[in-house]
Design an enzyme around this catalytic site. Sequence first.
Site: not given
Length: 295
Positions: A10, A88-89, A113, A188, A237
């Site tokens: 993102q 991340s994503l 998510r 996070h 994560q």
Amino acid sequence: MKTAWVFPGQGSQVLGMGMDLRAIDLAQKTFDRAGEILGWSVIDICQNDEVKLANTRYTQPCLYVIESILVDLLKQRGLMPSVVAGHSLGEYVALSAAGVFDFETGLQLVKHRAELMALASDGGMTALIGFDRSQLADAIAATEGVVIANDNSTAQVVISGTVAGIATVVSQIKVKRAIPLNVSGAFHSPLMATAATEFGKLLAPVTFHDACVPVLSNVAPIATTDGHKLKAHLTSQITGAVRWREISLQLPELGIERAIEVGPGKVLGGLIKRTCEGIVVVQVSTRSDLESLDS
């Protein structure tokens, strides 16, 4: 040439991304299948709706779908990576590309998510550029409710936590630039514990196969193909840090000579260039990029 495929997360989204791929039959079928799963059109949002594209609920599935299409087109050309990693994503695309789960399973996970993260309303995130790492570590250690969320490079991190905690840390260090991020919560970080617990319930019954190529996970950047380990890493994560600097440092250790950033933007390629000498960085986000890669 040993090649890593890396997938942005993102923040890399841009209006119009992936739209030149629609003329390719494989891509259109994937867009159609995504619409069935999501209940809305990735094409409509990426082509016309900048506001929705910036909304976490839509950003994450759009990036996952377009990056997954690019993966399939790369594989269609007979290309395969030696190792994969995603920011991340982007880790979800990496896992799908490595055969840990299929496209549909990954998209369902990303959809849930994104919805959970969109509901987050506590805290925030701030990018720091140009700082003393030991000074930052001391300030975070002395401040409750703040962690390093993204360790991107020696000169760039993102901190996450309570608004007051972030302000305290920034006030205690010398930093070239401190940029508050336009996000709904403290991603996070431990403040995402509720979302992580709910997501863990959805993730628990999903089968993770052993990967066909090694994966460098965000929270444990040591290459592995073990499906059980990869599932445990993904479970951590949402609240765990993205250790991208360490992922970058692993690439030369694994003999990687080229990194292909699969998806919009050039953020990951730039970070790899600044962290590792001698690795060739290539961008693949358009049909033209794919054709250039063939030549």
